[in-house]
Design an enzyme around this catalytic site. Structure first.
Site, PDB file in Angstrom:
ATOM      1  N   CYS A 237       0.806  -1.221   0.000  1.00 12.36           N
ATOM      2  CA  CYS A 237       0.000   0.000   0.000  1.00 12.36           C
ATOM      3  C   CYS A 237       0.841   1.273   0.000  1.00 12.36           C
ATOM      4  CB  CYS A 237      -0.925   0.014   1.214  1.00 12.36           C
ATOM      5  SG  CYS A 237      -0.067   0.030   2.807  1.00 12.36           S
ATOM      6  N   GLN A 238       2.138   1.161   0.276  1.00  9.48           N
ATOM      7  CA  GLN A 238       2.959   2.365   0.431  1.00  9.48           C
ATOM      8  C   GLN A 238       2.919   3.299  -0.778  1.00  9.48           C
ATOM      9  OE1 GLN A 238       3.887  -0.704   1.152  1.00  9.48           O
ATOM     10  NE2 GLN A 238       4.832  -0.816   3.171  1.00  9.48           N
TER      11      GLN A 238
END
Length: 380
Positions: free
Chosen positions: A77-78
Site C-alpha cells: 500500500c505504500q
C-alpha cells in the site's frame, strides 16, 4: 459448503488469509517476500505452502491444475498511502501488475484485493481506472511502454465491448472496518471481481455496527458502562447534549445496528500487561501533538506499520485517567481481530509492523463469507 481453493499473494502476517480460512477456503500457497511475515505464516500454517520471495518470480502456471477458486491479497500500500511518498505507479513497490498477472494466468472464479484509502485520491484516478480495466479484461495484450497508452486501448475495448476473452465483473468500495465489528477505525479499499461466465450477482455486505449505536449505549441507556462495571467519565452536560441529539434523531427506539466495538471491549478478559510473551509492556510511550493515543472507550485509531518505524500515536492506548502506554502485541492482535493463539513472530516493533499491514480478520471473514456464498450458488 465445500471448501474452495485459494492462493494468497502479498500474504503479510495472514489477516486476510485467516478470515478467508474461517469463511471456508483451503489455502494452496502463500506468497510473501518479508522474512518475518513468512516466519509468522510458517508458525500458523503448513510451512511447505509458504513461498518466500518476489511474487514476480513465482510460477503461477504450476497451479493451473489446482483449480484455484479465489486469488486474494493486499498489494503493497505504500505507493498509495496518504502517509507515504505517494509515488503511485512510479513506485517500484507497486505490485498491482503482479496481481493482474496472477489473475491472467489462473483465471480464478473470483479475486479479493485490499488497499489503502489513498488509492482513491484524485491524483491516482487514471491509474486506478487502469487497474480496474486490466482486472476486467485480463487477457488483453498490452503492448505499449506507456501505461496511459495502454489505458486508451482498454477504454476503447470497454466502450465498444469488442472483447471475446475471459472477463471479470469488478466492483470496489471504501469500507470502515469498525462498521463490521472490528474495534478499530480503519478505512480500506476492497476490490472484488467475479468471472463473468459465472453470472454471479453480488454486492458488498451491509454494515452491521455503527457509531450511533455505541453512543446510544453510552449516553442514552448507559449499558456500555454497566457492562464494563465502570463509571462514565464524561461531564453531565456533555452526556445530556449527546443524549438529546440521539433521541431527536431516533426517538426512543435505539439504532438498529450493533454498537461499534471499543478497545475496552476488545481487551475484555486480558487484564493488565503481565510481562509474559505477547502481553508484555513496552516502556517509553509519550504523547506529542497529533500523537495522543487511542481512547480506550472508542475503537482504536488505524494501527499502522509506518515507513520509518511504528508511529507512536496509533499504537498507544489512552486510559480513562489520561495516562498512555503502548499496546502489547496481544492487544494489537485483538484490535486486528486475530485469534489469541495466532502467533506473530519477531520483536515488538516487527510484530506491530506486521499487524499494521494486516487486514482485520473479522473484515476479511465478512467479505470472504459473502464471496464464497455467492460462488456456491453458481453451477460452474
Amino acid at each position: 459448503m465445500k471448501p474452495m481453493n485459494s492462493i494468497e499473494i502479498f500474504s503479510g502476517a495472514g489477516g486476510l488469509a485467516k478470515g478467508l480460512e474461517l469463511a471456508g477456503t483451503k489455502h494452496q500457497v502463500f506468497i510473501e517476500w518479508n522474512a518475518d511475515a513468512c516466519n509468522t505464516l510458517r508458525m500458523n500454517y503448513d510451512k511447505d505452502i509458504v513461498f518466500q520471495g518476489d511474487v514476480r518470480e513465482f510460477t503461477f502456471a504450476d497451479y493451473k491444475d489446482a483449480r484455484v477458486d479465489i486469488i486474494a491479497g493486499g498489494p503493497p500500500c505504500q505507493p498509495f498511502s496518504l502517509g507515504g511518498k505517494a509515488k503511485g505507479n512510479n513506485d517500484e513497490r507497486d505490485m498491482f501488475p503482479a496481481a493482474i498477472c496472477a489473475i491472467r494466468t489462473l483465471m480464478p472464479k473470483a479475486f479479493i484485493f485490499e488497499n489503502v484509502k489513498g488509492l482513491l485520491r484524485n491524483s491516482f484516478a487514471e491509474y486506478f481506472h487502469f487497474i480496474i480495466l486490466q482486472l476486467t479484461y485480463p487477457e488483453v495484450s498490452l503492448k505499449h511502454n506507456d501505461w496511459k497508452e495502454d489505458l486508451k486501448t482498454l477504454q476503447e475495448i470497454d466502450k465498444k465491448q469488442n472483447y471475446n476473452g475471459t472477463k471479470y465483473n469488478v466492483t470496489y468500495q471504501l469500507v470502515n472496518a469498525a462498521n463490521y465489528g472490528v474495534p478499530q477505525k480503519r478505512e480500506r479499499v476492497i476490490i472484488v471481481g467475479f468471472r463473468s461466465d459465472l453470472h454471479v450477482k453480488w454486492s458488498f455486505p451491509k454494515q452491521t455496527h455503527s457509531e450511533d449505536s455505541l453512543l446510544w449505549d453510552k449516553y442514552v441507556t448507559g449499558e456500555y458502562w454497566s457492562r464494563h462495571h465502570i463509571s462514565n467519565s464524561k461531564s453531565i452536560t456533555t452526556c445530556q447534549s449527546i443524549c438529546n441529539q440521539l433521541v431527536e434523531r431516533y426517538g426512543f427506539l435505539p439504532p438498529e445496528l450493533k454498537p461499534w466495538k471499543t478497545m475496552r471491549d476488545a481487551f475484555d478478559g486480558l487484564g493488565e500487561p503481565n510481562g509474559h510473551g505477547e502481553h508484555s509492556l513496552r516502556e517509553g510511550a509519550r504523547t506529542y501533538p497529533g500523537h495522543t493515543g487511542s481512547d480506550i472507550d472508542e475503537p482504536s485509531k488505524t494501527i499502522k506499520a509506518g515507513g520509518h518505524g511504528v508511529p507512536g500515536g496509533e499504537n498507544m492506548v489512552r486510559m480513562t485517567d489520561g495516562t498512555i502506554r503502548y499496546l502489547t502485541v496481544l492487544e494489537a492482535k485483538r484490535i486486528q481481530t486475530f485469534p489469541d493463539d495466532y502467533i506473530i513472530t519477531g520483536s515488538w516493533g516487527e510484530a506491530m509492523r506486521q499487524l499494521g499491514n494486516a487486514v482485520p480478520v473479522q473484515l476479511a471473514y465478512v467479505i470472504g463469507d459473502s464471496v464464497l456464498k455467492a460462488l456456491s450458488l453458481c453451477a460452474n
